[in-house]
Write a protein that holds these residues in place. Structure first.
Motif, PDB file in Angstrom:
ATOM      1  N   CYS A  70       7.039   2.639   6.888  1.00 14.19           N
ATOM      2  CA  CYS A  70       7.013   3.248   8.227  1.00 14.19           C
ATOM      3  C   CYS A  70       8.398   3.339   8.855  1.00 14.19           C
ATOM      4  O   CYS A  70       8.550   3.896   9.937  1.00 14.19           O
ATOM      5  CB  CYS A  70       6.067   2.473   9.142  1.00 14.19           C
ATOM      6  SG  CYS A  70       6.693   0.849   9.623  1.00 14.19           S
TER       7      CYS A  70
ATOM      8  N   CYS B 275       7.165  -6.186   6.987  1.00 15.45           N
ATOM      9  CA  CYS B 275       7.233  -5.329   8.173  1.00 15.45           C
ATOM     10  C   CYS B 275       6.234  -5.854   9.207  1.00 15.45           C
ATOM     11  O   CYS B 275       5.067  -6.089   8.887  1.00 15.45           O
ATOM     12  CB  CYS B 275       6.897  -3.887   7.789  1.00 15.45           C
ATOM     13  SG  CYS B 275       6.801  -2.804   9.227  1.00 15.45           S
TER      14      CYS B 275
ATOM     15  N   GLU C 219       5.259  -4.193  11.788  1.00 11.91           N
ATOM     16  CA  GLU C 219       4.450  -3.075  12.304  1.00 11.91           C
ATOM     17  C   GLU C 219       3.256  -2.790  11.397  1.00 11.91           C
ATOM     18  O   GLU C 219       2.138  -2.661  11.861  1.00 11.91           O
ATOM     19  CB  GLU C 219       5.307  -1.797  12.400  1.00 11.91           C
ATOM     20  CG  GLU C 219       6.524  -1.911  13.293  1.00 11.91           C
ATOM     21  CD  GLU C 219       6.185  -1.908  14.787  1.00 11.91           C
ATOM     22  OE1 GLU C 219       5.021  -1.726  15.155  1.00 11.91           O
ATOM     23  OE2 GLU C 219       7.131  -2.116  15.582  1.00 11.91           O
ATOM     24  N   CYS C 220       3.523  -2.671  10.079  1.00 15.15           N
ATOM     25  CA  CYS C 220       2.449  -2.256   9.171  1.00 15.15           C
ATOM     26  C   CYS C 220       2.136  -3.310   8.097  1.00 15.15           C
ATOM     27  O   CYS C 220       1.315  -3.071   7.224  1.00 15.15           O
ATOM     28  CB  CYS C 220       2.794  -0.912   8.520  1.00 15.15           C
ATOM     29  SG  CYS C 220       4.147  -1.019   7.322  1.00 15.15           S
TER      30      CYS C 220
ATOM     31  N   CYS D 195      11.670  -0.931   6.828  1.00 12.61           N
ATOM     32  CA  CYS D 195      10.402  -0.822   6.101  1.00 12.61           C
ATOM     33  C   CYS D 195      10.325   0.499   5.341  1.00 12.61           C
ATOM     34  O   CYS D 195      10.522   1.565   5.930  1.00 12.61           O
ATOM     35  CB  CYS D 195       9.244  -0.920   7.089  1.00 12.61           C
ATOM     36  SG  CYS D 195       7.654  -0.634   6.312  1.00 12.61           S
TER      37      CYS D 195
ATOM     38  N   SER E  94      10.212   1.059  10.134  1.00 16.84           N
ATOM     39  CA  SER E  94      10.446   0.127  11.229  1.00 16.84           C
ATOM     40  C   SER E  94      11.567  -0.852  10.899  1.00 16.84           C
ATOM     41  O   SER E  94      11.791  -1.201   9.735  1.00 16.84           O
ATOM     42  CB  SER E  94       9.172  -0.661  11.518  1.00 16.84           C
ATOM     43  OG  SER E  94       9.445  -1.686  12.456  1.00 16.84           O
TER      44      SER E  94
HETATM   45 ZN   LIG Z   1       6.256  -0.838   8.174  1.00 20.44          ZN
END
Ligand SMILES: [Zn+2]
Length: 114
Positions: A92, A73, A75-76, A89, A94
């Protein structure tokens, strides 16, 4: 049905290798196939038995090693493997992800007799 083309390219590489090594017979071929490559083991096996006939590789056993689809991911930074159909993901949700593994397809090793 792209497995036919894939299987033909495997056979080409294998016979080329066998000729260079002065092989009398190819006994085993180890293939690595990523789950995202959409290549089906059974189809490769099916075509193999047709096109490898009357070649040095006719009796070769195909050994399939599957590689799970792995994503990260963006984002995280969670790294996860494909679970069912959802590619988002799991932490999160995403959809901004990158593929780390699972797209590979190659011949890892070839066993021959000389
Ligand atoms: Zn994520």
């Amino acid at each position: 049905m792209h497995e036919l083309a894939v299987t033909q390219s495997i056979l080409g590489v294998v016979l080329d290798h066998a000729a260079k090594a002065n092989a009398t017979k190819v006994t085993k071929i180890y293939l690595v196939i990523g789950d995202l490559s959409s290549i089906v083991d059974e189809s490769v096996q099916f075509y193999w038995e047709i096109i490898a006939k009357d070649t040095l590789a006719e009796q070769a056993e195909l050994v399939f090693q599957r590689v799970a689809a792995t994503f990260r991911c963006l984002e995280c930074q969670t790294v996860y493997q494909l679970d069912g159909q959802a590619v988002f993901c799991p932490s999160c949700g995403s959809s901004r992800i990158e593929v780390l593994g699972g797209e590979e397809f190659y011949i890892e090793a070839i066993d021959i007799e000389t």
